[in-house]
Design a protein around this motif. Structure first.
Motif, mmCIF file in Angstrom:
data_model
loop_
_atom_site.group_PDB
_atom_site.id
_atom_site.type_symbol
_atom_site.label_atom_id
_atom_site.label_comp_id
_atom_site.label_asym_id
_atom_site.label_seq_id
_atom_site.Cartn_x
_atom_site.Cartn_y
_atom_site.Cartn_z
ATOM 1 N N ASP A 37 41.687 33.191 33.644
ATOM 2 C CA ASP A 37 41.075 33.747 32.557
ATOM 3 C C ASP A 37 42.278 34.899 32.127
ATOM 4 O O ASP A 37 42.774 35.797 33.011
ATOM 5 N N LEU A 38 42.326 34.812 31.211
ATOM 6 C CA LEU A 38 43.377 35.801 30.306
ATOM 7 C C LEU A 38 42.744 37.257 30.233
ATOM 8 O O LEU A 38 41.569 37.521 30.030
ATOM 9 N N ASP A 80 39.193 31.806 26.501
ATOM 10 C CA ASP A 80 40.480 32.086 27.050
ATOM 11 C C ASP A 80 40.305 31.866 28.492
ATOM 12 O O ASP A 80 41.096 32.184 29.381
ATOM 13 N N LYS A 150 40.244 40.133 38.826
ATOM 14 C CA LYS A 150 39.956 40.780 37.577
ATOM 15 C C LYS A 150 39.906 42.303 37.741
ATOM 16 O O LYS A 150 40.359 43.141 37.393
#
Ligand code: C2E
Ligand code: CA
Ligand code: CA
Ligand code: CA
Length: 423
Positions: A37-38, A80, A150
Motif C-alpha cells: 500500500d502506498l 493505491d 504502516k
C-alpha cells in the motif's frame, strides 16, 4: 485486467492463488503473498483537470512489474493497493529481500511527466501454508501485516505473525470501551488556536477529540477515530463533538470573549448520513452558536467517497452560513475540477508538507502551489503543523492566511484556550 494499470485484477488473483496453493501442496514448496500500500500518495494535479494520480499509479505499476520475477502475478486491488503473488518459494529470506528491494525502490523519488514524485510503500507478507489455509486468509493476514508495517512508521515490510490477530482483538475491546465513553464522561474536546498571519491574533480554533480511558490513560484520536469510523460509533461521537464545540463557543461568547470561529472535524459517514444538513442546523439552533463562526473540516479522501452527494451537501451547508475547509490538502486526489465544484471556504495544507517545506524543494513547491491555488479560487489558506519560527516566516512570505501548530500552542482544554484568547 485492471483498466488503469494493465495489471491483473482481484478475480485473476484468486484464480492464480488457488492454482499456486494446489501446486504447493503437491510439491511441498511455499507460496508468498505481498500486500503493498502506498503511504504518501502525494498527488499534485496536472492542472488540466484529470488526476495526476492516475499517471503516478501507472508508473508504480510499471515499476512493480519490472522488479518482480516473470512468473509472479502483480495485481492492483483498487486505490493505491497492490498485491504480488510469488507462486514458488523455497526460502522465506528470498521474499524478505525482495520486499526490502521494493521498499527501497519506492523510497527513491522518480519522474513522472517531468515532475518529481516522492512516495513510500508499506508491505505485509504471508506464506502458504504457514499463515493461512486459503487464498482469502492469506490476503487478509497480509493486509493485517501491511497495517503493522504502516503503523511502525511506514516505508517498511512486516511478515505476518499470529500476535497481529491479537491486536485485532484489542481493537474489538477498544470498540466496546468506546461505546460507553461519551456517557461515562471520558471524552473531551481540546482546542488549538488558529492565528491570522497579517493581524497576528487568534481568530479561530480547531476542536480535537480526546479520550481519557480509565485503564489505559489518554488514547490518541489517531487510534480511536478509525475504530469509531469502522464501527459506526463515529455518528454518536461526532454528534457529541459538534454539540459540545457549539455549546463551548456559545459559552465563550456569553462570557464576553472576542468571537472566534470553531472548526470541527467531520468523517465521511457523518457527511453521508441521512440528513446531515438538518443535524448541523439543529445543533446550531439548540446551542445558539452563530453559523458564521462554525467551520467543518473534511479531508479530500472523505469527499472522494461520493463526490456528487458531497457537492450537494456542501452547497446546502454553505446555505446555512457555515464555513467549510478541505483538510489534509495535498494528500488525496485533489483536482482543479474538484475545487471549482466544491463550495468551500478554505484549504488546509497538510502538516507533512509544512514539515518538509524548509528541507524538501518538492514540499515547498506544494505549499506554494496550494496557497496560490486557494487564493485563485478566492479561498483562504491555512497551514497546519507549524512548529517553528522559520516555518512561520516562510509561510508569511508565501502569503498564507492562517497558521496552526505547536509554535502557537498545542491543543488545550477550553479554560486554557480562553486564557490564550485574552492574552
Ligand atoms: P487533523 O484534523 O489533521 O488534526 C490536526 C492534528 O495535528 C491534531 O492531532 C493536532 O494535535 C496535530 N497538531 C497540531 N499542531 C501540530 C504541530 O505543530 N505538529 C504536529 N506534529 N502535530 C500537530 P490529534 O489531535 O492527535 O488528532 C488527530 C486526528 O484525529 C485529526 O487530524 C482528525 O483527523 C482526527 N480527529 C480529531 N478529533 C476529531 C473529531 O472530533 N472528529 C473526527 N471525525 N476526527 C477527529
Ligand atoms: Ca494508501
Ligand atoms: Ca482537522
Ligand atoms: Ca490535517
Amino acid at each position: 485486467h485492471d483498466s488503469l494499470t494493465g495489471l491483473a485484477n482481484r478475480s485473476l488473483l484468486h484464480q492464480e492463488l488457488a492454482a499456486a496453493i494446489g501446486a504447493a501442496e503437491r510439491d511441498g514448496h511455499l507460496v508468498a503473498l505481498l500486500d503493498i500500500d502506498l503511504d504518501r500518495f502525494k498527488i499534485v494535479n496536472d492542472g488540466f483537470g484529470h488526476p495526476f494520480g492516475d499517471v503516478v499509479l501507472q508508473a508504480v505499476a510499471r515499476r512493480l512489474r519490472a522488479l518482480v520475477c516473470l512468473d509472479d502475478t502483480v495485481v492492483r486491488m483498487g486505490g493505491d493497493e497492490f498485491v504480488i503473488l510469488t507462486p514458488r518459494v523455497s526460502r522465506t529470506d528470498d521474499i524478505e529481500e525482495m520486499a526490502q528491494r521494493l521498499v527501497d525502490s519506492f523510497a527513491e523519488p522518480f519522474m513522472v511527466e517531468g515532475r518529481r514524485v516522492h512516495l513510500t510503500g508499506s508491505i505485509g507478507i504471508t506464506f502458504y501454508p504457514r499463515d493461512g489455509d486459503t487464498g482469502t486468509e492469506l490476503i487478509d493476514n497480509a493486509d493485517m501485516a501491511m497495517y503493522h508495517a504502516k503503523s511502525a512508521g511506514r516505508s517498511a515490510f512486516r511478515v505476518f505473525a499470529p500476535e497481529m490477530a491479537e491486536e485485532a482483538q484489542r481493537r474489538t475491546e477498544m470498540e466496546i470501551d468506546l461505546r460507553g465513553a461519551a456517557q461515562a464522561g471520558q471524552l473531551w474536546l481540546a482546542f488549538q488556536p488558529k492565528v491570522d498571519l497579517d493581524r497576528d491574533t487568534i481568530t479561530g480554533c480547531e476542536a480535537l477529540l480526546r479520550w481519557d480511558h480509565p485503564k489505559h490513560g489518554p488514547i490518541s484520536p489517531v487510534d480511536f477515530i478509525p475504530i469509531a469510523e469502522d464501527s459506526g460509533l463515529i455518528l454518536p461521537i461526532g454528534e457529541w463533538a459538534l454539540e459540545t464545540a457549539c455549546r463551548q463557543g456559545r459559552a465563550w461568547l456569553d462570557a464576553g470573549l472576542p468571537p472566534v470561529s470553531i472548526a470541527v472535524n467531520i468523517s465521511a459517514a457523518q457527511l453521508f448520513q441521512r440528513d446531515p444538513v438538518a443535524w448541523v442546523a439543529g445543533t446550531l439552533e439548540r446551542t445558539g452558536f452563530p453559523a458564521d463562526l462554525l467551520e467543518l473540516e473534511l479531508t479530500e479522501s472523505q469527499l472522494a467517497q461520493d463526490v456528487e452527494t458531497a457537492i450537494d451537501v456542501f452547497r446546502q451547508l454553505r446555505g446555512l452560513g457555515i464555513r467549510l475547509a478541505i483538510d489534509d490538502f495535498g494528500t488525496g486526489y485533489s483536482s482543479l475540477e474538484y475545487l471549482r465544484r466544491f463550495d468551500v471556504t478554505s484549504l488546509k495544507i497538510d502538516r507533512s508538507f509544512v514539515d518538509g517545506m524548509l528541507a524538501e524543494p518538492g514540499d515547498a513547491a506544494i505549499v506554494r502551489a496550494a496557497i496560490a491555488l486557494a487564493h485563485s479560487f478566492g479561498l483562504s489558506a491555512i497551514a497546519e503543523g507549524v512548529e517553528t519560527e522559520a516555518h512561520r516566516r516562510c509561510l508569511r512570505e508565501l502569503r498564507c492566511d492562517q497558521i496552526q501548530g505547536y509554535l502557537v500552542s498545542r491543543p488545550v482544554p477550553a479554560d486554557e484556550f480562553a486564557t490564550l484568547l485574552l492574552r
